[in-house]
Design a protein around this motif. Structure first.
Motif, PDB file in Angstrom:
ATOM      1  N   GLU A 114       0.821  -1.313   0.075  1.00  0.00           N
ATOM      2  CA  GLU A 114      -0.069  -0.036   0.189  1.00  0.00           C
ATOM      3  C   GLU A 114       1.046   1.341  -0.024  1.00  0.00           C
ATOM      4  O   GLU A 114       0.739   2.197  -0.958  1.00  0.00           O
ATOM      5  N   SER A 115       1.865   1.182   0.865  1.00  0.00           N
ATOM      6  CA  SER A 115       2.835   2.567   1.123  1.00  0.00           C
ATOM      7  C   SER A 115       3.527   2.624  -0.506  1.00  0.00           C
ATOM      8  O   SER A 115       3.761   3.455  -0.804  1.00  0.00           O
ATOM      9  N   GLU A 116       4.244   1.506  -0.682  1.00  0.00           N
ATOM     10  CA  GLU A 116       4.710   1.357  -2.106  1.00  0.00           C
ATOM     11  C   GLU A 116       3.891   2.052  -3.279  1.00  0.00           C
ATOM     12  O   GLU A 116       4.315   2.876  -4.251  1.00  0.00           O
ATOM     13  N   THR A 117       2.471   1.735  -3.245  1.00  0.00           N
ATOM     14  CA  THR A 117       1.700   2.195  -4.411  1.00  0.00           C
ATOM     15  C   THR A 117       1.758   3.580  -4.357  1.00  0.00           C
ATOM     16  O   THR A 117       1.439   4.480  -5.160  1.00  0.00           O
ATOM     17  N   ALA A 118       1.532   3.978  -2.931  1.00  0.00           N
ATOM     18  CA  ALA A 118       1.224   5.686  -2.921  1.00  0.00           C
ATOM     19  C   ALA A 118       2.419   6.318  -3.135  1.00  0.00           C
ATOM     20  O   ALA A 118       2.389   7.387  -3.669  1.00  0.00           O
ATOM     21  N   ALA A 119       3.471   5.847  -2.851  1.00  0.00           N
ATOM     22  CA  ALA A 119       4.890   6.468  -3.143  1.00  0.00           C
ATOM     23  C   ALA A 119       4.990   6.543  -4.688  1.00  0.00           C
ATOM     24  O   ALA A 119       5.681   7.461  -5.110  1.00  0.00           O
ATOM     25  N   ASN A 120       4.695   5.323  -5.204  1.00  0.00           N
ATOM     26  CA  ASN A 120       4.792   5.558  -7.071  1.00  0.00           C
ATOM     27  C   ASN A 120       3.844   6.634  -7.417  1.00  0.00           C
ATOM     28  O   ASN A 120       4.121   7.067  -8.498  1.00  0.00           O
ATOM     29  N   GLU A 121       2.760   6.458  -6.765  1.00  0.00           N
ATOM     30  CA  GLU A 121       1.568   7.582  -7.479  1.00  0.00           C
ATOM     31  C   GLU A 121       2.250   9.012  -7.173  1.00  0.00           C
ATOM     32  O   GLU A 121       2.074   9.875  -8.055  1.00  0.00           O
ATOM     33  N   GLN A 122       2.811   9.147  -6.039  1.00  0.00           N
ATOM     34  CA  GLN A 122       3.350  10.589  -5.751  1.00  0.00           C
ATOM     35  C   GLN A 122       4.600  10.735  -6.546  1.00  0.00           C
ATOM     36  O   GLN A 122       4.767  11.720  -7.254  1.00  0.00           O
ATOM     37  N   ARG A 123       5.559   9.631  -7.135  1.00  0.00           N
ATOM     38  CA  ARG A 123       6.559   9.887  -7.946  1.00  0.00           C
ATOM     39  C   ARG A 123       5.983  10.123  -9.234  1.00  0.00           C
ATOM     40  O   ARG A 123       6.596  11.038  -9.986  1.00  0.00           O
ATOM     41  N   ARG A 124       4.983   9.599  -9.907  1.00  0.00           N
ATOM     42  CA  ARG A 124       4.335   9.805 -11.096  1.00  0.00           C
ATOM     43  C   ARG A 124       3.874  11.191 -11.118  1.00  0.00           C
ATOM     44  O   ARG A 124       4.079  11.870 -12.194  1.00  0.00           O
ATOM     45  N   ILE A 125       3.284  11.648 -10.178  1.00  0.00           N
ATOM     46  CA  ILE A 125       2.962  13.154 -10.329  1.00  0.00           C
ATOM     47  C   ILE A 125       3.953  14.222 -10.149  1.00  0.00           C
ATOM     48  O   ILE A 125       3.796  15.140 -11.054  1.00  0.00           O
ATOM     49  N   ILE A 126       4.858  13.839  -9.458  1.00  0.00           N
ATOM     50  CA  ILE A 126       6.302  14.845  -9.392  1.00  0.00           C
ATOM     51  C   ILE A 126       6.901  14.786 -11.031  1.00  0.00           C
ATOM     52  O   ILE A 126       7.164  15.863 -11.406  1.00  0.00           O
ATOM     53  N   LEU A 127       7.057  13.609 -11.491  1.00  0.00           N
ATOM     54  CA  LEU A 127       7.702  13.603 -12.817  1.00  0.00           C
ATOM     55  C   LEU A 127       6.466  14.100 -13.819  1.00  0.00           C
ATOM     56  O   LEU A 127       7.250  14.911 -14.769  1.00  0.00           O
ATOM     57  N   GLY A 128       5.394  14.343 -13.582  1.00  0.00           N
ATOM     58  CA  GLY A 128       4.463  15.100 -14.478  1.00  0.00           C
ATOM     59  C   GLY A 128       4.610  16.519 -14.386  1.00  0.00           C
ATOM     60  O   GLY A 128       4.618  17.265 -15.476  1.00  0.00           O
ATOM     61  N   LYS A 129       4.877  16.739 -13.052  1.00  0.00           N
ATOM     62  CA  LYS A 129       5.134  18.290 -12.808  1.00  0.00           C
ATOM     63  C   LYS A 129       6.331  18.677 -13.459  1.00  0.00           C
ATOM     64  O   LYS A 129       6.538  19.961 -13.768  1.00  0.00           O
ATOM     65  N   ILE A 130       7.269  17.934 -13.384  1.00  0.00           N
ATOM     66  CA  ILE A 130       8.490  18.206 -13.965  1.00  0.00           C
ATOM     67  C   ILE A 130       8.453  18.304 -15.647  1.00  0.00           C
ATOM     68  O   ILE A 130       9.202  19.215 -15.953  1.00  0.00           O
TER      69      ILE A 130
END
Length: 187
Positions: A114-130
């Motif tokens: 669960e926490s890995e999935t949340a972290a992956n979602e956050q990474r996806r958002i960050i890379l999108g913003k970059i």
């Protein structure tokens, strides 16, 4: 998907907004449900729970509220609560086959999915913003923070002077920080 994006999409077409929400968060919800129910529920029970989670999200989400940030926290909370209710029901049921401790330990994951999935979602958002920063700023940020390259090395890649790379890097980081704050992500 942010609250604002969902609110805008639901104004255009609630059916399309619900479809996009389901597509965006189905794996996230299934991971939460599976993690909680894998020791006591069948696959069909888990899939039914996922459907119930989205039904509750569609029913109880108030698109008129002025909220900001990602909607995943709301969805994750509903998924955890719905899975907990089903888990309690399954475990308390007398017809449930009990599993011995050794088998339970084998089924328990070494990772917190669960926490890995949340972290992956956050990474996806960050890379999108970059990526939203545009070129050459996105390349500068990636090269500096992901690959650890110096301003001189980055300057060769983006064909700028090292001084320009440093200035653009500072501005891009400031702009990225503002974008992430709007998305309710803090680093």
């Amino acid at each position: 998907m942010t609250h604002e994006e969902f609110r805008n999409k639901i104004k255009i077409s609630s059916e399309q907004a619900h479809k996009e929400l389901f597509e965006a968060y189905c794996n996230y919800v299934y991971t939460i449900v599976f993690n909680r129910l894998r020791s006591c529920a069948s696959r069909e029970d888990m899939e039914e729970c996922v459907c119930d989670v989205f039904a509750d999200v569609y029913c109880y989400y108030d698109s008129e509220k002025e909220l900001s940030g990602d909607i995943s926290g709301f969805i994750g909370t509903i998924a955890r609560r719905k899975a907990a209710v089903i888990y309690k029901d399954k475990v308390s049921n007398e017809n449930t086959v009990s599993i011995d401790d050794e088998l339970t330990q084998q089924l328990t994951s070494e990772q917190d999915v669960e926490s890995e999935t949340a972290a992956n979602e956050q990474r996806r958002i960050i890379l999108g913003k970059i990526a939203e920063l545009g070129e050459p700023d996105s390349t500068i940020i990636i090269q500096k923070f992901y690959y650890g390259h110096s301003a001189r090395e980055i300057a060769e890649i983006v064909r700028l002077t090292p001084e320009n790379v440093r200035v653009r890097s500072g501005r891009a980081v400031k702009k990225l920080r503002e974008m992430l704050e709007k998305a309710d992500i803090s680093l």
